[in-house]
Design a protein around this motif. Structure first.
Motif, short mmCIF file in Angstrom:
data_model
loop_
_atom_site.label_atom_id
_atom_site.label_comp_id
_atom_site.label_asym_id
_atom_site.label_seq_id
_atom_site.Cartn_x
_atom_site.Cartn_y
_atom_site.Cartn_z
N MET A 30 15.78 24.16 51.20
CA MET A 30 15.20 23.59 51.26
C MET A 30 14.45 23.42 53.26
O MET A 30 14.95 23.07 54.25
N PRO A 31 13.35 23.59 53.72
CA PRO A 31 12.78 22.75 55.00
C PRO A 31 12.94 22.02 54.99
O PRO A 31 12.72 21.17 54.46
N ARG A 32 13.01 21.58 56.35
CA ARG A 32 13.40 19.71 57.33
C ARG A 32 11.98 19.02 56.16
O ARG A 32 11.92 18.45 56.35
N THR A 33 11.35 19.79 56.46
CA THR A 33 9.97 19.42 56.44
C THR A 33 10.05 18.31 54.83
O THR A 33 9.26 17.53 54.49
N PHE A 34 10.21 19.57 53.95
CA PHE A 34 10.70 18.84 52.86
C PHE A 34 11.00 17.35 52.44
O PHE A 34 10.52 16.52 52.04
N PHE A 35 11.89 16.92 53.36
CA PHE A 35 12.28 15.62 53.59
C PHE A 35 11.91 14.83 54.52
O PHE A 35 12.31 13.19 54.46
N CYS A 36 10.98 14.63 55.49
CA CYS A 36 9.82 14.01 56.32
C CYS A 36 8.90 13.79 55.65
O CYS A 36 7.88 13.10 56.69
N ALA A 37 8.40 14.26 55.16
CA ALA A 37 6.26 14.11 54.26
C ALA A 37 6.47 14.20 53.11
O ALA A 37 7.12 14.57 52.49
N GLU A 38 5.40 13.42 53.04
CA GLU A 38 5.27 13.15 50.78
C GLU A 38 4.80 14.83 50.84
O GLU A 38 3.43 15.32 51.43
N GLY A 39 5.24 15.62 49.61
CA GLY A 39 4.82 16.42 49.23
C GLY A 39 5.57 17.81 49.78
O GLY A 39 6.00 18.17 51.03
N ALA A 40 4.74 19.00 49.56
CA ALA A 40 5.56 20.11 50.10
C ALA A 40 4.59 20.55 51.53
O ALA A 40 3.97 20.58 51.81
N THR A 41 4.97 21.38 52.49
CA THR A 41 4.94 21.79 53.53
C THR A 41 4.67 23.11 53.57
O THR A 41 6.17 23.43 52.93
N GLN A 42 4.26 24.19 54.35
CA GLN A 42 3.75 25.21 54.68
C GLN A 42 5.28 25.41 55.61
O GLN A 42 5.04 24.84 56.40
N ALA A 43 6.03 26.20 55.44
CA ALA A 43 7.17 26.53 57.06
C ALA A 43 7.54 28.21 56.14
O ALA A 43 7.35 28.54 55.15
N SER A 44 7.98 28.49 57.37
CA SER A 44 8.25 30.01 57.39
C SER A 44 9.38 29.95 58.72
O SER A 44 8.96 29.86 59.70
N THR A 45 10.47 31.18 58.12
CA THR A 45 12.13 30.81 59.51
C THR A 45 11.49 31.81 59.72
O THR A 45 10.22 32.87 59.80
N ILE A 46 11.51 32.26 61.37
CA ILE A 46 11.89 33.22 62.33
C ILE A 46 13.06 33.65 62.96
O ILE A 46 13.12 34.68 63.43
N ALA A 47 13.78 32.53 62.55
CA ALA A 47 15.71 33.39 63.66
C ALA A 47 16.12 32.55 62.91
O ALA A 47 15.79 31.33 61.88
N LEU A 48 17.34 33.31 61.77
CA LEU A 48 18.32 32.69 61.07
C LEU A 48 19.39 33.48 61.83
O LEU A 48 19.94 34.47 61.12
N GLY A 49 20.91 32.73 62.19
CA GLY A 49 21.72 32.70 62.48
C GLY A 49 22.81 32.01 61.48
O GLY A 49 23.22 31.29 61.51
N THR A 50 24.17 33.38 61.50
CA THR A 50 25.40 32.28 60.34
C THR A 50 26.05 32.26 61.37
O THR A 50 26.25 33.86 61.17
N HIS A 51 27.04 31.84 60.82
CA HIS A 51 28.60 32.74 62.43
C HIS A 51 29.77 32.05 60.73
O HIS A 51 29.80 31.04 60.34
N ILE A 52 29.63 33.08 60.74
CA ILE A 52 31.50 33.11 59.13
C ILE A 52 32.76 32.83 60.09
O ILE A 52 32.99 33.63 60.72
N TYR A 53 33.23 31.88 60.06
CA TYR A 53 34.44 30.94 60.52
C TYR A 53 36.00 31.26 59.67
O TYR A 53 36.80 31.21 60.45
N ALA A 54 36.14 31.19 58.27
CA ALA A 54 36.80 31.82 57.83
C ALA A 54 37.37 33.56 57.66
O ALA A 54 36.06 34.12 57.93
#
Length: 269
Positions: free
Chosen positions: A192-216
């Protein structure tokens, strides 16, 4: 049709033009008003994987989400930018052909892994086990992709103010699909977006960049089979409309499989 939903959802049709694939947007992997970012990441990776020059396994992927994906029929274009001794550098675009518009762009690195003697990794955190963690139920109005994952909350209380924006979840695919690199790319977009853990109730959030690095290695990933994986997610900064989100993905036995980083926009109600 594949027996697993994720594989079926990223089924590609090659075009007569080399490096071009067609894909249908799959409503089973939908966010509130656009295609799930994890689905877009896997679709881009699948286009590389089906290219004749693909070798080795995925090492790193960076996806930029430029516009919402709402069209039914989409086009993927793949280009091998540079080939080195053990690594290949790819570029992929996901576009809406009717609007002649690129919706997402992807940079991907793949290659052969090297055997080394020097080794270090951060240990997995000590948290509640999968069996002890709280199952998050699928409810009406939730994104459709959520129904394909069994998610259990091991740390954090969403929709309220926590002392830190850290949470941890256990995740596995509901249809029993074994873990592989494609699944890692998708699962890394489930927190979940980190705002969900910093505010009461849900907040609108949208990802603009996602980077994933596989080390295994590919073998280490597949050894997990269909067992749940642990995602330990936090943020270093959340301010002025921007979210930093960092996720460590661990195998159930504690092996660090991947790291993922997101930058997202958010709006207060």
């Amino acid at each position: 049709m594949s027996v697993f939903a994720l594989d079926d959802a990223v089924s590609l049709t090659p075009d007569k033009e080399a490096g071009v694939f067609h894909i249908k947007a799959d409503q089973r992997f939908w966010n509130m008003d656009s295609a799930f970012g994890g689905w877009q990441a896997v679709a881009c990776a699948q286009a590389v994987r089906q290219s004749p020059s693909m070798r080795g396994q995925i090492v790193s992927q960076q996806v930029m989400f430029q516009a919402p994906v709402r069209a039914d029929n989409l086009v993927l274009r793949v280009q091998l930018m540079e080939q080195r001794r053990t690594l290949d550098f790819w570029q992929v675009s996901l576009s809406d052909p009717e609007q002649n518009r690129i919706l997402a762009s992807c940079q991907l690195v793949a290659g052969e892994r090297q055997s080394t003697t020097i080794s270090f990794e951060s240990p997995a955190p000590e948290l509640r086990s999968f069996e002890e963690s709280f199952p998050i139920p699928v409810r009406e109005g939730m994104p459709t992709w959520f129904s394909h994952y069994e998610i259990r909350l091991a740390k954090g209380r969403p929709f309220q103010v926590n002392s830190t924006p850290r949470s941890a979840t256990w995740v596995r695919e509901r249809d029993g699909r074994p873990l592989d690199d494609m699944a890692v790319l998708s699962i890394c977009d489930t927190p979940m977006p980190r705002t969900f853990f910093c505010a009461e109730g849900a907040t609108q959030a949208s990802t603009i960049a996602l980077g994933t690095h596989i080390y295994a290695t590919e073998a280490q990933v597949k050894e997990n089979q269909e067992a749940p994986v642990l995602l330990d997610t936090t943020a270093r900064v959340l301010r002025d409309g921007l979210i930093n989100q960092e996720t460590a993905l661990y195998r159930k036995d504690g092996l660090l499989l991947a790291m993922s980083y997101q930058t997202a926009l958010y709006r207060e109600r």
